[in-house]
Write an enzyme that holds these catalytic residues in place. Structure first.
Site, PDB file in Angstrom:
ATOM      1  N   CYS A 349       0.818  -0.939  -0.164  1.00 47.88           N
ATOM      2  CA  CYS A 349       0.080  -0.233   0.327  1.00 47.88           C
ATOM      3  C   CYS A 349       1.062   1.241  -0.273  1.00 47.88           C
ATOM      4  O   CYS A 349       0.860   1.957  -0.739  1.00 47.88           O
ATOM      5  CB  CYS A 349      -0.612   0.377   1.069  1.00 47.88           C
ATOM      6  N   HIS A 393      -1.935   0.668   7.029  1.00 49.21           N
ATOM      7  CA  HIS A 393      -1.919   0.813   5.354  1.00 49.21           C
ATOM      8  C   HIS A 393      -2.113   1.918   5.218  1.00 49.21           C
ATOM      9  O   HIS A 393      -1.353   3.138   6.582  1.00 49.21           O
ATOM     10  CB  HIS A 393      -3.759   0.684   6.022  1.00 49.21           C
ATOM     11  N   ASP A 410      -7.818   5.676  -2.328  1.00 48.61           N
ATOM     12  CA  ASP A 410      -7.368   4.914  -1.914  1.00 48.61           C
ATOM     13  C   ASP A 410      -7.048   4.010  -3.591  1.00 48.61           C
ATOM     14  O   ASP A 410      -8.101   2.916  -3.166  1.00 48.61           O
ATOM     15  CB  ASP A 410      -8.110   4.029  -0.699  1.00 48.61           C
TER      16      ASP A 410
END
Lengths: 600, 323
Positions: A349, A393, A410
């Site tokens: 991520c 994250h 995202d």
């Protein structure tokens, strides 16, 4: 001997000093205590040495709690205290009349008496917040968690951690997983490799909330960092913290203890910044780095796409090109973003968030990286949410101007949608998740394991909340539940003493009221018996003992001989043989002795 | 003469009150108990500083155990009955043993109780006594014991004040009480000096007075009368169920001795003189001789046997002469 002792002592002290460079502090202090305890055992001679060794044992148990306070460890330490108490009993057991079990039984008995007193002290002893004279530097160590700078790999290393980051109790239903973005440090500046935050500033925002507030309580594990995590955007700062311009919760002191705080948040909102400088910061690009990525974004812009369309384009780029979501991306050698975007296309991520932010900035859209946690697991046993370190994250927020303000984008969800909707467990191979080795990795054992670990975590959470987290606030809450309201320290001390006195009175009553048998009870009853005898015409003499009396009385009243003999024998047993257990029997027999005046 | 105390227990019956006096029981931390308390304070400061809940918990657990230990130590002596009596006479230098009875009048077991004279006295490097120790005192049972006290000088030795104490169960507290004991042990002078008996009596002509009854030749038996020496009983006759008979001996060689204060004049020191007389008495008893004792203020007529021996030695033990 003295010389030998001094040499050993010198070695002990100097080796501790060489190892730690100091004699104070947690680790050095504990090491010293362990060594001294061990040495003491070698030179036990007098009674005093036994006691000192046991006392050192108590101190060692105490210091152990500075490292670990979990429920199993605490129970184990409870047993250790019991054993030490039992050894104190054996020093004082002259003539060694007990075996090991006997001594442990006595220690356990003392324990049973002590526990109510302990609970009263624990609940009512006034707590102060904060240390008395400051904690040594090594009070907390080895804590992992989100940092406020991001380099490639800094988040993926957390994924292997089974540690709990925090737990959340919602006042109401728990929102769906894809909405659970736990906001941590917001990163603005990059040098092409590392991302760092902005200098915290007062918030200058206009926020329109489009949903109802979610109220919740977070119990954060110690991080040793000075920020808190909130669900998306908080409406107000929590206690002992303040909100920054990019909606982080910053604390004055770093979080060294498990901390509990109330918050209310919105997951549906419009956030407009009123600070033009801020938007300039959100367009910063690292000099000569990432030329290919920047080129790509500019080509989109030159196609005449709007901001929203460019965002769509970027996300679909990740989605439609062959990007992989992986924990073990290849090592990037020169320009990590360009290599990731155009060569390996494998990343975690933080790679996606960083690359996406660069793309946005290159296209002239202000953007920033937000780090934190995403998701969490609902513990059905305790009805709360657990967020693990592996839920760490990173995502991006982009500025859409008046057309929406700061909006979350995202990029990870574009590559691996299940990461956001079903959590990290579904996005990663099974082997990564915490089924312990030895258990078959099939559905059944996974479920079983999940159930067990949920139950265990629920117990653990209670333990953390009510025992380990019992601080001034908890104490206040507890007292208010009792209807006592907010007591001041002095009142609390008085309450403590009064409660202890009451408890001690109960214990002493239990200990002393039944312990003493009046041995003259037997005599009192026997006098009663003699009166009954003389009432039916048998002369009783003071000089006559029970045996002679029985013989004579039995001759005189053959019809009563049996009961007279029985009574006298019981009386002899109780009063002269010390068989106190027959006292009740004696009383019973004499009660039943109701002779008629004349035989027949 | 029995004396008795009961510890911190109101007796309801008048009959026990007469002879048993109620004594107050004291309690205070031992040296170890004080160190323990200090440790608790350190632990509490550590807990507050680190705001560590389990450290608090441990500190409070130990503090509670401390309090509970105090109650248990106190209870370990409460209601205990202690009785003492006079000790059997001994010679100076021997150990007097005062008989002792400890009764647990309660329903629970008591443990590790020590009784010893108080304050502690030393003889040279050694303690004057070893305390009497009881390890397991069962309810209702009578526990017999002795308080041994080392003796030095003749006379009446009183243990004086006795202390009964216990640190059971954890040794952090000591509960104790005192008994002012007026029992005594008669200490005879230490037998010392020449083993040679004085060769003459006061009246040399009556030196061989005991023709009829002596120790040399057997001349027959007679019926036992109370007071006869046990040594002269005809045990064989007794075994044949002929009744208790006394063997009689012709006394040609039997001497009647007179131990006179004047005989020991050459020794000078009064204590040495008394020791010499004590030694003679012992030897005379061993040899079955009859003897009388004459001291400046007391005369003990001729005789022989345990009670005579005791009477003579008692006179020596209690003699009071300025040097």
């Amino acid at each position: 001997m003295l010389f030998f002792r001094m040499v050993v002592g010198g070695i002990v002290f100097s080796s501790v000093f060489i190892t730690y460079g100091t004699m104070v502090g947690r680790d050095a202090g504990v090491t010293l205590l362990v060594l001294l305890g061990g040495m003491k055992l070698l030179e036990i001679k007098a009674e005093r040495d036994y006691f000192i060794s046991v006392f050192i044992g108590f101190l060692l148990i105490l210091t152990n709690f500075f490292y670990l306070q979990t429920l199993p460890i605490s129970l184990y330490m409870g047993v250790a205290v019991l054993v030490l108490i039992a050894s104190l009993v054996s020093f004082n057991d002259r003539g060694a009349s007990f075996n090991l079990t006997g001594r442990i039984k006595i220690a356990a008995k003392l324990y049973v008496y002590a526990i109510p007193l302990m609970l009263i002290m624990f609940l009512l002893f006034p707590r102060v917040s904060g240390p008395l004279w400051g904690l040594p530097k090594d009070a907390q160590s080895g804590i992992s968690g989100i940092d406020d700078e991001m380099i490639p790999g800094s988040i993926s290393e957390l994924i292997l951690s089974d540690e709990v980051a925090f737990r959340v109790e919602f006042d109401g239903p728990i929102p769906e997983r894809s909405k659970l973005y736990w906001r941590g440090p917001v990163l603005w500046h990059t040098d092409g490799f590392k991302w760092v935050p902005d200098i915290p500033d007062e918030p200058d925002l206009t926020v329109n909330y489009n949903s109802q507030a979610l109220n919740y309580i977070v119990t954060l594990e110690p991080t040793d960092k000075n920020w808190l995590f909130s669900l998306d955007i908080p409406s107000q700062a929590a206690e002992n913290s303040r909100l920054t311009h990019d909606l982080q919760l910053r604390t004055q002191r770093s979080v060294t203890n498990r901390t509990r705080y109330d918050l209310s948040s919105y997951v549906d909102y419009e956030m407009h910044s009123n600070d033009p400088e801020e938007l300039q910061d959100a367009l910063q690009l690292p000099g000569r780095y990432h030329p290919k990525t920047i080129e790509l974004a500019r080509s989109w812009r030159s196609e005449g796409l709007s901001d929203r369309e460019i965002i769509e384009r970027a996300l679909s780029h990740f989605n439609q090109e062959t990007f992989y979501y992986t924990l073990t991306p290849p090592i990037f050698i020169n320009d990590n973003i360009d290599e990731f975007m155009f060569e390996s296309r494998q990343g975690f991520c933080e790679h996606y968030a960083a690359a996406f932010t660069i793309l946005m900035r290159a296209a002239g859209i202000p953007a920033r990286v937000v780090t934190g946690y995403q998701g969490g697991i609902i513990n059905p046993v305790g009805q709360y949410l657990i967020v693990y370190q592996r839920d760490a994250h990173a995502w991006t927020e982009v500025w859409l101007g008046d057309d929406g303000g700061w909006v979350r984008a995202d990029p990870t969800s574009a590559v691996s949608p299940s990461r956001v909707t079903q959590g990290i467990e579904s996005a990663l191979p099974d082997t990564l998740i915490n089924v312990p080795p030895g258990l078959f990795n099939n559905g059944f054992s996974r479920d079983l394991w999940e159930n067990m670990s949920n139950t265990f975590d629920a117990i653990n959470n209670r333990w953390n909340q009510w025992v380990l987290g019992y601080d001034r606030n908890r104490q206040r809450f507890f007292l208010s539940q009792l209807g006592l309201g907010d007591l001041r320290r002095k009142e609390l001390m008085i309450g403590l003493v009064v409660m202890l006195a009451i408890c001690l009175a109960v214990i002493s009553y239990g200990m002393f009221s039944r312990t003493t048998v009046n041995t003259d009870k037997a005599k009192t009853w026997f006098e009663n018996f003699k009166r009954r005898l003389s009432a039916c015409g048998i002369q009783v003499y003071d000089y006559e003992g029970p045996q002679d009396l029985a013989i004579r009385a039995a001759k005189q009243r053959r019809d009563l001989a049996k009961s007279i003999n029985e009574i006298c024998q019981t009386y002899i047993n109780v009063r002269y043989k010390g068989q106190l257990e027959f006292l009740d029997q004696l009383e019973h027999q004499i009660r039943l002795f109701k002779p008629a005046k004349n035989p027949g | 003469m029995t004396e008795a105390i009961i510890l911190e227990q109101k007796s309801t019956s008048a009959s026990t009150n007469r002879s048993v006096s109620n004594k107050r029981l004291y309690i205070f931390p031992t040296q170890h108990g004080l160190i323990f308390a200090l440790m608790l304070i350190v632990m509490l400061m550590g807990s507050v500083n680190y705001t560590n809940s389990m450290a608090y918990m441990l500190t409070f657990l130990l503090a509670s155990l401390y309090i509970v230990c105090m109650l248990h130590t106190y209870r370990n002596l409460k209601g205990m009955v202690l009785k003492t009596n006079n000790a059997k006479p001994v010679f100076a230098g021997e150990t007097a043993e005062f008989p002792l009875i400890l009764i647990n009048r309660t329903t629970t077991d008591r443990h590790s109780v020590v009784i010893h004279p108080w304050p502690k006295k030393r003889i040279g490097k050694r303690m004057q006594y070893r305390g009497a120790e009881y390890s397991n005192i069962v309810p209702g049972e009578i526990h017999k014991g002795t308080i041994p006290v080392m003796t030095q000088v003749r006379g009446r030795l009183r243990p004086g004040r006795l202390r009964i104490y216990s640190t059971y169960p954890l040794g952090l507290f000591r509960a104790w009480s005192y008994m002012d004991c007026s029992n005594y042990c008669l200490v005879y002078p230490k037998p010392e000096g020449s083993t040679e008996l004085p060769q003459y009596s006061q009246d040399p002509t009556r030196d061989h007075y005991g023709e009829q009854i002596g120790a040399d030749d057997f001349i027959g038996v007679r019926q036992y009368k109370p007071g006869d020496s046990i040594k002269n009983i005809d045990w064989k006759a007794l075994a044949k169920e002929q009744g208790v008979l006394i063997k009689r001996f012709s006394g040609s060689g039997a001497r009647q001795l007179l131990f006179h204060w004047g005989h020991t004049k050459h020794l000078g020191d009064n204590e040495k003189r008394l020791s010499q007389l004590a030694l003679w008495i012992i030897i005379a008893e061993q040899e079955g001789l009859r003897y009388s004792l004459e001291l400046p203020d007391i005369k003990i007529p001729i005789g022989n046997g345990d009670s005579h021996r005791h009477q003579s030695l008692r006179a020596l033990a209690l003699a009071e002469y300025g040097n």
